[in-house]
Design an enzyme around this catalytic site. Structure first.
Site, PDB file in Angstrom:
ATOM      1  CE  LYS A  67      -4.072  -0.651   2.031  1.00  0.00           C
ATOM      2  NZ  LYS A  67      -5.039  -1.008   3.083  1.00  0.00           N
ATOM      3  CD  GLU A  69      -3.941   6.650   4.499  1.00  0.00           C
ATOM      4  OE1 GLU A  69      -3.522   6.068   3.515  1.00  0.00           O
ATOM      5  OE2 GLU A  69      -5.087   6.499   4.939  1.00  0.00           O
ATOM      6  NE  ARG A  93      -9.481  -8.243  -4.099  1.00  0.00           N
ATOM      7  CZ  ARG A  93     -10.515  -7.632  -3.561  1.00  0.00           C
ATOM      8  NH1 ARG A  93     -11.695  -7.691  -4.143  1.00  0.00           N
ATOM      9  NH2 ARG A  93     -10.397  -6.945  -2.448  1.00  0.00           N
ATOM     10  NE  ARG A 142     -19.666  -6.775   0.636  1.00  0.00           N
ATOM     11  CZ  ARG A 142     -18.349  -6.802   0.509  1.00  0.00           C
ATOM     12  NH1 ARG A 142     -17.637  -7.675   1.208  1.00  0.00           N
ATOM     13  NH2 ARG A 142     -17.724  -5.960  -0.280  1.00  0.00           N
TER      14      ARG A 142
HETATM   15  P1  ADP Z   1      -8.100  -2.656   3.735  1.00  0.00           P
HETATM   16  O1  ADP Z   1      -7.186  -2.937   2.583  1.00  0.00           O
HETATM   17  O2  ADP Z   1      -7.678  -3.318   5.002  1.00  0.00           O
HETATM   18  O3  ADP Z   1      -9.548  -2.874   3.385  1.00  0.00           O
HETATM   19  P2  ADP Z   1      -8.352   0.236   3.233  1.00  0.00           P
HETATM   20  O4  ADP Z   1      -7.179   1.134   3.102  1.00  0.00           O
HETATM   21  O5  ADP Z   1      -9.071  -0.154   1.981  1.00  0.00           O
HETATM   22  O6  ADP Z   1      -7.913  -1.101   4.038  1.00  0.00           O
HETATM   23  O7  ADP Z   1      -9.397   0.874   4.226  1.00  0.00           O
HETATM   24  C1  ADP Z   1     -10.549   0.181   4.647  1.00  0.00           C
HETATM   25  C2  ADP Z   1     -11.491   1.134   5.340  1.00  0.00           C
HETATM   26  O8  ADP Z   1     -10.862   1.712   6.494  1.00  0.00           O
HETATM   27  C3  ADP Z   1     -11.933   2.322   4.504  1.00  0.00           C
HETATM   28  O9  ADP Z   1     -13.017   2.026   3.653  1.00  0.00           O
HETATM   29  C4  ADP Z   1     -12.311   3.309   5.599  1.00  0.00           C
HETATM   30  O10 ADP Z   1     -13.565   2.973   6.153  1.00  0.00           O
HETATM   31  C5  ADP Z   1     -11.255   3.070   6.666  1.00  0.00           C
HETATM   32  N1  ADP Z   1     -10.096   3.981   6.465  1.00  0.00           N
HETATM   33  C6  ADP Z   1      -8.978   3.727   5.736  1.00  0.00           C
HETATM   34  N2  ADP Z   1      -8.145   4.788   5.738  1.00  0.00           N
HETATM   35  C7  ADP Z   1      -8.732   5.746   6.481  1.00  0.00           C
HETATM   36  C8  ADP Z   1      -8.383   7.104   6.872  1.00  0.00           C
HETATM   37  N3  ADP Z   1      -7.239   7.672   6.491  1.00  0.00           N
HETATM   38  N4  ADP Z   1      -9.264   7.783   7.663  1.00  0.00           N
HETATM   39  C9  ADP Z   1     -10.425   7.219   8.075  1.00  0.00           C
HETATM   40  N5  ADP Z   1     -10.807   5.969   7.742  1.00  0.00           N
HETATM   41  C10 ADP Z   1      -9.992   5.229   6.966  1.00  0.00           C
END
Ligand code: ADP
Length: 453
Positions: A122, A206, A297, A343
């Site tokens: 990531k 972040e 994917r 889901r």
């Molecule tokens: P994963 O790959 O584990 O699914 P993601 O980066 O896609 O992780 O993030 C999953 C979820 O986590 C997002 O849809 C959001 O709800 C929350 N999230 C991720 N990054 C942030 C952020 N910087 N601030 C607030 N919520 C976040």
């Protein structure tokens, strides 16, 4: 091996459950023979019954069967499959699997190993996004290894901050630090969790966004420098960072924004030379987009996009993988009406405890605008070894209101007896004024579950 631009003769589906069935359906329509693989726990599974051939690849635990690459290769050799569709989860984002198949002259229906690898890390994915002109969440430029670096970054971007695993997935390995006092412990916990879950303790920081929506764009690359987008899906209704309900269009994205952001991601996919289906995920807050990751994917929620566009995403994946390119261009894409996916998990709808067991009665809803993607049937015994998703209910209408009305009656019609499912939760959700108004962010569902009143 299939020569370039020739359709595949036989596809092995390296997955199970509803997604194996979904891929199988696309293959049947294209006249391509199918091979199902299964563990000993899945002998009676629907994907095994419906495929042209099936091969048992090991005992119940996924690491010994569905994740067992030598067994999957052997199944390809025995059956003469010339391509593998990985579905989602399992080996779908495993670059090594794509490489091994390639070395054996078997096509992997997905992007290149290189693109899987870049987006699977990531930190690397965010750097690539920046390079491609995609806005990202403010944060560290790379791996954060010590408290001092963490403090410096956090004071630059401001609290609260989120510590995330570089190899993360499924919402695991994330920790919020609300103040400087929390930082050191959050960093240590996130690293330990990331090491335990992914065998990699690299983490990054972040800005933690307080009330964003999760907005993702479906993209397709033809592998030859062309790319298109198929609009957005709003996946803000989440529990433990896992999606529960998805819809499109999002109630907060207008046509101008859709075309602008869609244009940015389609160009990025084209510039990358990306091949096949992908999803570019963003958080959206106060009118701004922030890239969080790209999934290389097919997604669980892809039928929402199919409902709006009438484009069969699996069909397009197969076309691209055998060198035929996409069947349409951006100018052919039209979005019609509204679609929502629920889901359906075999879980207690209050505690979310898994509820495997035998389905004694099964009746799926139907009628205009209703699609059910499920491998469940009456008498089916849900094994306890795999994830709890047993089906997806996708409903579409000419507008959001019609879609909600139709969803209400489809949920009412859906009978799954003998186990517990999340169906009652959706009935409650769509009666909530905030959901009816389309007024929710990524934290809404957790708050609702903690305090339904
Ligand atoms: P994963 O790959 O584990 O699914 P993601 O980066 O896609 O992780 O993030 C999953 C979820 O986590 C997002 O849809 C959001 O709800 C929350 N999230 C991720 N990054 C942030 C952020 N910087 N601030 C607030 N919520 C976040």
């Amino acid at each position: 091996m299939t020569p370039a631009n020739q359709p595949f003769g036989k596809i092995l589906i390296a997955n199970r459950g509803e997604i194996a069935l979904r891929v199988l359906r696309a293959c049947k329509e294209l006249g391509i023979a199918t091979v199902a693989v299964h563990s000993t726990a899945d002998e009676d599974a629907m994907h095994v019954r419906l495929a042209d051939e099936s091969v048992c690849i090991g005992p119940p635990p996924a690491r010994d069967s569905y994740l067992n690459i030598p067994q999957l290769l052997a199944a390809c050799e025995i059956t003469g499959a010339d391509a593998v569709h990985p579905g989602y989860g399992l080996l779908s984002e495993n670059a090594r699997f794509a490489e091994i198949l390639d070395a054996h002259g078997i096509a992997f229906i997905g992007p290149s190993a290189e693109h899987i690898r870049v987006m699977g890390d990531k930190i690397e994915a965010k750097r690539t996004a920046v390079r491609l002109g995609i806005p990202v969440v403010p944060g560290s430029d790379g791996d954060v290894t010590n408290d001092r670096a963490a403090r410096r970054i956090a004071s630059d971007i401001g609290f609260p901050v989120l510590i995330k695993a570089a190899s993360g997935g499924g919402g695991r390995g994330m920790k919020v630090a609300r103040t400087a006092d929390d930082l050191s412990e959050a960093l240590a916990t996130a690293r330990a969790e990331a090491r335990a879950a992914f065998g990699d303790d690299a983490v990054y920081i972040e800005k933690y966004l307080g009330k964003p929506r999760h907005i993702e764009f479906q993209v397709l690359g033809d592998g030859k420098g062309g790319g298109v987008h198929l609009g957005e899906r709003d996946c803000s209704l989440q529990r433990r960072h896992q999606k529960v309900l998805e819809e499109s269009p999002s109630t907060v994205i207008d046509e101008e924004t859709r075309q602008r952001m869609g244009g940015v991601v389609a160009k990025a996919v084209a510039d990358l030379g990306y091949a096949g289906a992908g999803t570019v995920e963003f958080l959206f807050e106060d009118g701004e987009f922030y890239f969080i990751e790209m999934n290389t994917r097919l997604q669980v929620e892809h039928p929402v996009t199919e409902a709006l566009t009438d484009i069969d995403l699996v069909n397009e994946q197969i076309r691209v993988a055998c060198g035929q390119g996409l069947s349409f261009g951006q100018e052919d894409v039209r979005f019609k009406g509204h679609a929502i996916e629920c889901r359906i998990n075999a879980e207690n709808p209050q505690t979310f405890a898994p509820s495997p067991g035998r389905i004694v009665n099964y009746h799926a809803p139907g009628g205009l605008g209703v699609r059910v993607d499920s491998a469940a049937y009456q008498g089916y015994r849900i094994p306890p070894y795999y994830d709890s998703l047993i089906g997806k209910l996708i409903v579409q209408g000419r507008d959001r209101q019609e879609c909600l009305m139709r969803l209400n009656r489809a949920l009412d019609e859906y009978v799954i007896d003998g186990i517990q499912t999340t169906i009652p939760l959706f009935g409650r959700l769509i009666a909530e004024p905030d959901i009816v108004a389309g007024n929710y962010d990524i934290h809404w569902l957790e708050k609702f579950l903690a305090d339904p009143d």
